[in-house]
Design a protein around this motif. Structure first.
Motif, mmCIF file in Angstrom:
data_model
loop_
_atom_site.group_PDB
_atom_site.id
_atom_site.type_symbol
_atom_site.label_atom_id
_atom_site.label_comp_id
_atom_site.label_asym_id
_atom_site.label_seq_id
_atom_site.Cartn_x
_atom_site.Cartn_y
_atom_site.Cartn_z
ATOM 1 N N ARG A 614 0.846 -1.205 0.000
ATOM 2 C CA ARG A 614 0.000 0.000 0.000
ATOM 3 C C ARG A 614 0.870 1.241 0.000
ATOM 4 N NH1 ARG A 614 -4.899 -1.441 4.079
ATOM 5 N NH2 ARG A 614 -6.103 -2.677 2.586
ATOM 6 N N ARG A 615 1.922 1.206 0.775
ATOM 7 C CA ARG A 615 2.803 2.371 0.806
ATOM 8 C C ARG A 615 3.467 2.600 -0.544
ATOM 9 N NH1 ARG A 615 6.603 3.628 5.670
ATOM 10 N NH2 ARG A 615 6.596 5.580 4.520
ATOM 11 N N HIS A 616 3.584 1.549 -1.328
ATOM 12 C CA HIS A 616 4.179 1.695 -2.645
ATOM 13 C C HIS A 616 3.139 2.002 -3.715
ATOM 14 C CE1 HIS A 616 7.744 -0.104 -0.833
ATOM 15 N NE2 HIS A 616 8.409 0.300 -1.890
ATOM 16 N N GLY A 617 1.877 2.092 -3.314
ATOM 17 C CA GLY A 617 0.832 2.339 -4.299
ATOM 18 C C GLY A 617 0.447 1.064 -5.038
ATOM 19 N N GLY A 618 0.754 -0.067 -4.462
ATOM 20 C CA GLY A 618 0.397 -1.333 -5.095
ATOM 21 C C GLY A 618 -0.641 -2.066 -4.247
ATOM 22 N N ARG A 619 -0.994 -3.305 -4.621
ATOM 23 C CA ARG A 619 -1.937 -4.060 -3.809
ATOM 24 C C ARG A 619 -1.577 -5.540 -3.833
ATOM 25 N NH1 ARG A 619 -6.551 -5.945 -6.436
ATOM 26 N NH2 ARG A 619 -6.300 -5.956 -8.676
ATOM 27 N N VAL A 620 -2.248 -6.298 -2.995
ATOM 28 C CA VAL A 620 -1.936 -7.716 -2.886
ATOM 29 C C VAL A 620 -3.237 -8.491 -2.715
ATOM 30 C CG1 VAL A 620 -1.538 -7.483 -0.379
ATOM 31 C CG2 VAL A 620 -0.564 -9.436 -1.593
ATOM 32 N N TRP A 621 -3.281 -9.678 -3.318
ATOM 33 C CA TRP A 621 -4.436 -10.541 -3.127
ATOM 34 C C TRP A 621 -3.975 -11.999 -3.296
ATOM 35 C CZ3 TRP A 621 -3.292 -7.937 -7.493
ATOM 36 C CH2 TRP A 621 -3.317 -8.635 -8.716
ATOM 37 N N ALA A 622 -4.857 -12.919 -2.917
ATOM 38 C CA ALA A 622 -4.433 -14.323 -2.951
ATOM 39 C C ALA A 622 -5.520 -15.190 -3.553
ATOM 40 C CB ALA A 622 -4.114 -14.797 -1.544
ATOM 41 N N GLU A 623 -5.089 -16.251 -4.196
ATOM 42 C CA GLU A 623 -6.025 -17.245 -4.718
ATOM 43 C C GLU A 623 -5.563 -18.609 -4.226
ATOM 44 O OE1 GLU A 623 -5.941 -16.834 -8.934
ATOM 45 O OE2 GLU A 623 -6.947 -14.871 -8.879
ATOM 46 N N GLY A 624 -6.479 -19.467 -3.939
ATOM 47 C CA GLY A 624 -6.034 -20.779 -3.475
ATOM 48 C C GLY A 624 -7.180 -21.784 -3.437
ATOM 49 N N LYS A 625 -6.812 -23.025 -3.180
ATOM 50 C CA LYS A 625 -7.799 -24.084 -3.056
ATOM 51 C C LYS A 625 -7.230 -25.072 -2.056
ATOM 52 C CE LYS A 625 -10.891 -26.570 -6.124
ATOM 53 N NZ LYS A 625 -11.059 -27.155 -7.453
ATOM 54 N N VAL A 626 -8.081 -25.505 -1.164
ATOM 55 C CA VAL A 626 -7.585 -26.384 -0.111
ATOM 56 C C VAL A 626 -6.924 -27.618 -0.715
ATOM 57 C CG1 VAL A 626 -8.217 -27.801 1.886
ATOM 58 C CG2 VAL A 626 -9.307 -25.576 1.536
ATOM 59 N N GLY A 627 -5.700 -27.884 -0.277
ATOM 60 C CA GLY A 627 -4.980 -29.068 -0.722
ATOM 61 C C GLY A 627 -4.250 -28.898 -2.041
ATOM 62 N N GLU A 628 -4.497 -27.789 -2.743
ATOM 63 C CA GLU A 628 -3.876 -27.655 -4.073
ATOM 64 C C GLU A 628 -2.893 -26.511 -4.171
ATOM 65 O OE1 GLU A 628 -6.696 -27.719 -7.218
ATOM 66 O OE2 GLU A 628 -7.676 -29.528 -6.445
ATOM 67 N N THR A 635 1.078 -6.140 -6.856
ATOM 68 C CA THR A 635 1.392 -5.219 -7.952
ATOM 69 C C THR A 635 2.290 -4.104 -7.443
ATOM 70 O OG1 THR A 635 -0.426 -3.687 -7.551
ATOM 71 C CG2 THR A 635 -0.907 -5.572 -8.938
ATOM 72 N N LEU A 636 3.105 -3.616 -8.353
ATOM 73 C CA LEU A 636 3.896 -2.413 -8.085
ATOM 74 C C LEU A 636 3.743 -1.500 -9.294
ATOM 75 C CD1 LEU A 636 7.165 -3.863 -6.546
ATOM 76 C CD2 LEU A 636 5.539 -2.352 -5.412
ATOM 77 N N PRO A 637 3.503 -0.215 -9.065
ATOM 78 C CA PRO A 637 3.347 0.697 -10.202
ATOM 79 C C PRO A 637 4.633 0.732 -11.026
ATOM 80 C CG PRO A 637 2.822 1.798 -8.130
ATOM 81 C CD PRO A 637 3.430 0.491 -7.784
ATOM 82 N N ARG A 638 4.451 0.968 -12.315
ATOM 83 C CA ARG A 638 5.637 1.026 -13.192
ATOM 84 C C ARG A 638 6.442 2.266 -12.889
ATOM 85 N NH1 ARG A 638 5.092 -2.901 -17.769
ATOM 86 N NH2 ARG A 638 4.744 -1.357 -19.402
ATOM 87 N N LYS A 639 5.711 3.366 -12.570
ATOM 88 C CA LYS A 639 6.406 4.570 -12.127
ATOM 89 C C LYS A 639 6.183 4.665 -10.642
ATOM 90 C CE LYS A 639 6.636 7.553 -16.130
ATOM 91 N NZ LYS A 639 6.141 8.762 -16.755
ATOM 92 N N GLY A 640 7.252 4.670 -9.891
ATOM 93 C CA GLY A 640 7.146 4.620 -8.438
ATOM 94 C C GLY A 640 6.482 5.847 -7.864
ATOM 95 N N ARG A 641 5.790 5.661 -6.762
ATOM 96 C CA ARG A 641 5.229 6.788 -6.030
ATOM 97 C C ARG A 641 6.213 7.170 -4.959
ATOM 98 N NH1 ARG A 641 -0.978 5.704 -5.076
ATOM 99 N NH2 ARG A 641 -0.352 6.127 -2.961
ATOM 100 N N LYS A 642 6.210 8.404 -4.587
ATOM 101 C CA LYS A 642 7.184 8.856 -3.587
ATOM 102 C C LYS A 642 6.902 8.226 -2.237
ATOM 103 C CE LYS A 642 9.035 13.090 -5.345
ATOM 104 N NZ LYS A 642 8.942 14.505 -5.327
ATOM 105 N N SER A 643 5.689 8.434 -1.775
ATOM 106 C CA SER A 643 5.316 7.890 -0.475
ATOM 107 C C SER A 643 3.826 8.047 -0.332
ATOM 108 C CB SER A 643 6.011 8.669 0.634
ATOM 109 O OG SER A 643 5.665 8.102 1.866
ATOM 110 N N CYS A 644 3.247 7.345 0.568
ATOM 111 C CA CYS A 644 1.821 7.537 0.803
ATOM 112 C C CYS A 644 1.506 7.240 2.231
ATOM 113 C CB CYS A 644 1.004 6.676 -0.139
ATOM 114 S SG CYS A 644 1.453 4.948 -0.063
#
Lengths: 644, 147
Positions: A614-628, A635-644
């Motif tokens: 979040r501080r980098h202006g990106g996000r995170v998520w997960a996908e999964g299935k039990v046992g598999e 994600t990270l922006p292609r052009k960096g953000r200074k700070s947030c």
């Protein structure tokens, strides 16, 4: 004025005076009252005006060069001839160029200044001094650049009486011009005597024939370009004020720019913007632009009571959105501030309200020393500027307020942060201190008294040890997590492939007993804080290694895809996976999907990852299935953000 | 009380249980000889500069290493460190700072003041014993006869 005369009676008097009935009066011949009024004005301001006759005609003719109807120009040129002036002299008077530059003013002013004051005798016709008087009167009449200085000089030189005659005369010329411009059918060709004199003049100076013929057209063009110039200037001022608003400059800067530009347009010697406050009974000068000596600087506080009863009257008018014309000489029983204006010889002030959304913020005042110097058009310009200024000043104040709020907030955040740091410190010190003692003393007990404890006693002690260590880890993680929010980011280009490879190597070294199959795809570079992004890989890869524990061979893949504005990176494993309905819970602090008996951990790792991204202006998520298995994307922006 | 001039390790620690744990950790590395525990910064300074109760001691006679906790009553650890490192007679004594957190701003400050090393007090006693082992390095260094 003799009331009730018929037109015939008045006409008879005019014919007696001039020897003919000038076409000038023709339009009102049917309206005796109007005829009388016009005639009386002419008698008093012109015919019976005691200024020398030749001077009056020269001035009349010269000023009539600016009238669209050539009637006055031609008739008064002819009257110069009638008074014995040569055609050459007439041409000289008429052909002197219109005042345009400062140099056109300085010569005549110098001549006037060199003459004694008041003038002992009226200057000779054709003398330099007469020409200087004509020129200065012309500049004053036209309200051209330097008009204010000319007025001061004329007043000084002519003395009260002659100066009054001159002002009266100039007013009549203005009146005559307005009059004949309203009646274009008034024509000099209809005046028999004028035509005779004109023939003589043109015979002597043939070029004057062209001059008279072309004049109406020249005036028209002059006016058009003058109007165009004026409206361009007006637009420019308004644009500059708008730009100042957008640039969020200080109220002072905006006002001084506006006043400087305003003075190009309005022949005022002194323009000042004052705002109400800071005390309820005072105003403060925001900016001023004055000829010569500055006696009221920006920041000067003006006590309102110094203006006496008048201040209430002015305030009421301004509040209603109306302008007020102050004539310092005509105020009965003047208060100290008005008396001071009088002693300084200052007389007229246009006071225009600064209203923003109905709130009276202050006033813009334009000072002038002669009546008529400021026209309705000038007033209109002043009001336009005042309206713009009011909004600009309000905006500037709002900006200032917002800035102050922001500073206060920053300060508050800094204070809170300092408090939080102090708190973190004491948590880290004070909570960990007893833990070390619990763990250490349990350990001492185990070391020294193991033989006196049975297996159950030893198990109980070991549970105490492992839990105190667990609590220590929780405290450390929590501290690291809160520290992350305050840590300064140092963004730089990150070689993601190298970083991921380094972290993989480090982590596999800590799990030599595991069969890990690491599949590192090429990763596009990113911009961010290297140590933070490193932590992201550490946490995600440790999780992958941890949750593939039950597998014989752990298969872990790191890869990425480039999208339009950002890169998507992922860490994929073939571990125990999770149920998608808990996908959101993964990223909460201390949220865990497994018991400690299954997988150790404090539940901070993914919350940490989310916070970093979040501080980098990106996000995170997960996908999964039990046992598999599970895949965590970030994600990270292609052009960096200074700070947030 | 030990003979001040024989002290080889000065342990400055206000928490008696931690002092006990530290002593035990030192013992595991055979570093138990002549350890003196000062319970606050003031006592540590008195010992180091041979004043107060320790006025008969010779400043020049050690200690050989100082283990310094930073959070101390009376005079805090950073101040003790500053005094040691700004005095010609004592600035050569190695000082190992004992801290509760590696991220502590005080670690940075203590390095600036001239601390020679630091050990983090972990929650786990075993790890603490490991951390103390690095002191052996100083020990070897200090007991080396002057060349």
């Amino acid at each position: 004025m003799q009331a009730g005369r018929t037109s015939e009676q008045i006409k008879a008097e005019i014919e007696r005076m001039f020897g003919f009935f000038p076409n000038f009066f023709q339009p009102v011949l049917g309206a005796p009252e109007a005829l009388e009024s016009l005639w009386q004005e002419e008698l008093s301001a012109y015919v019976n005006n005691p200024l020398p006759a030749v001077f009056k005609e020269k001035l009349f003719a010269r000023l009539s060069r600016y009238c669209a109807n050539p009637y006055c120009l031609v008739t008064h040129s002819c009257l110069m001839r009638f008074l014995g002036q040569s055609a050459g002299e007439i041409a000289r008077v008429l052909e002197s160029p219109a005042p345009a530059s400062d140099a056109d003013i300085e010569g005549p002013l110098h001549t006037l200044a060199a003459a004694g004051s008041p003038l002992p005798v009226w200057p000779e016709p054709g003398s330099r001094l007469e020409e200087a008087l004509l020129r200065c009167s012309e500049i004053s009449f036209l309200n051209a650049r330097g008009a204010a200085v000319c007025r001061v000089e004329l007043r000084r030189l002519l003395g009260v009486v002659n100066h009054t005659h001159l002002i009266k005369f100039l007013s009549f010329v203005k009146l005559a011009h307005l009059w004949i411009e309203a009646y274009p059918e008034v024509s000099y060709q209809a005046d028999e005597r004028t035509m005779k004199l004109l023939a003589a003049i043109v015979r002597d100076e043939p070029r004057l024939a062209d001059f008279f013929n072309q004049y109406p057209e020249i005036v028209r063009r002059e006016r058009e370009s003058r109007e165009a110039r004026l409206s361009v200037e007006r637009l420019k001022i308004m644009q500059e004020i708008d730009r100042s608003i957008l640039a969020a400059q200080s109220a002072e800067e905006i006002a001084s720019v506006a006043l400087r530009r305003l003075r190009y347009l309005v022949p005022s010697e002194r323009v000042t913007v004052a705002l109400k406050g800071p005390a309820p009974d005072e105003a403060t000068v925001l900016a001023t632009n004055v000829d010569g000596e500055h006696n009221v600087e920006a920041g000067t506080r003006l006590p309102i009571e110094a203006y006496g009863d008048l201040s209430n009257l002015i305030a009421e008018k301004l509040q209603r959105g109306e302008a007020y014309l102050l004539d310092a000489l005509s105020v009965p029983d003047p208060a100290p501030a008005i008396r001071e204006l009088r002693t300084k010889g200052r007389r007229y002030y246009f006071i225009v309200p600064l209203l923003a959304h109905g709130e009276l913020m202050g006033s813009l005042s334009l000072g002038a020393d002669s009546p008529g110097a400021l026209t309705a058009e000038h007033l209109e310009i002043a009001r336009e500027v005042a309206d713009g200024l009011a909004i600009a000043v309000q905006q500037a104040r709002l900006h200032e307020q917002v800035r102050q709020h922001a500073t206060e907030l920053e300060q508050r955040v800094a204070e809170r942060t300092a408090e939080l740091e102090a708190f973190s410190y004491s948590v880290s010190h004070d909570l960990r201190t007893p833990l070390l003692t619990i763990d250490g003393f349990s350990r001492m007990l185990l070391d020294d008294y193991a033989d006196q404890l049975d297996a159950e006693g030893q198990r109980l002690l070991k549970t105490i040890c492992s839990n105190s260590q667990n609590m220590g880890r929780l405290i450390d993680d929590l501290l690291a997590f809160s520290r992350l929010g305050r840590q300064e980011m140092r963004p730089a280009e990150i070689k993601m492939s190298e970083l991921a490879a380094a972290v993989c190597a480090e982590l596999t070294a800590t799990a030599p007993e595991r069969k890990l199959q690491l599949n590192l795809q090429p990763l596009p570079p990113a911009r961010g804080d290297q140590s933070m992004i490193r932590q992201v890989f550490v946490n995600l890869l440790s999780n992958a290694i941890k949750f593939t524990g039950p597998k014989d061979v752990a298969v872990i893949e790191v890869g990425a895809a480039e999208e339009e504005n950002h890169n998507v990176y992922y860490v994929k494993d073939n571990g125990v996976g999770f149920e998608m309905k808990y996908a959101d819970k993964l990223f909460g602090v201390f949220e865990r999907l497994h018991g400690d008996d299954e997988f150790a951990g404090t539940g901070v790792g993914l919350a940490f990852v989310q916070r970093i991204l979040r501080r980098h202006g990106g996000r995170v998520w997960a996908e999964g299935k039990v046992g598999e298995g599970a895949t965590v994307y970030f994600t990270l922006p292609r052009k960096g953000r200074k700070s947030c | 009380m030990l003979n001040g001039d024989a002290v080889e390790i000065l342990l400055v620690e206000d928490n008696p249980q931690h002092a006990e744990l530290t002593l035990r950790a030192l013992k595991k590395h055979n570093l138990t000889n002549n350890v003196l525990v000062a319970k606050d910064g003031a006592e540590a300074l008195e010992f180091i500069f041979a004043t107060g109760d320790y006025h008969q001691r010779q400043i020049e006679n050690g200690p050989k290493v100082i283990l310094l906790d930073l959070k101390l009553p009376k005079v805090d650890g950073l101040e003790v460190l500053r005094r040691i490192k700004s005095d010609e007679r004592t600035k050569e004594i190695p000082v190992v700072v004992v801290t509760t957190s590696e991220q502590d701003q005080d670690v940075v400050k203590s390095y600036k003041l001239g601390a020679n090393s630091y050990i983090v007090k972990p929650v786990s006693f075993e790890k603490f014993v490991e951390a103390v082992s690095q002191l052996g390095f100083y020990w070897m260094l200090l007991n080396k006869p002057p060349s």
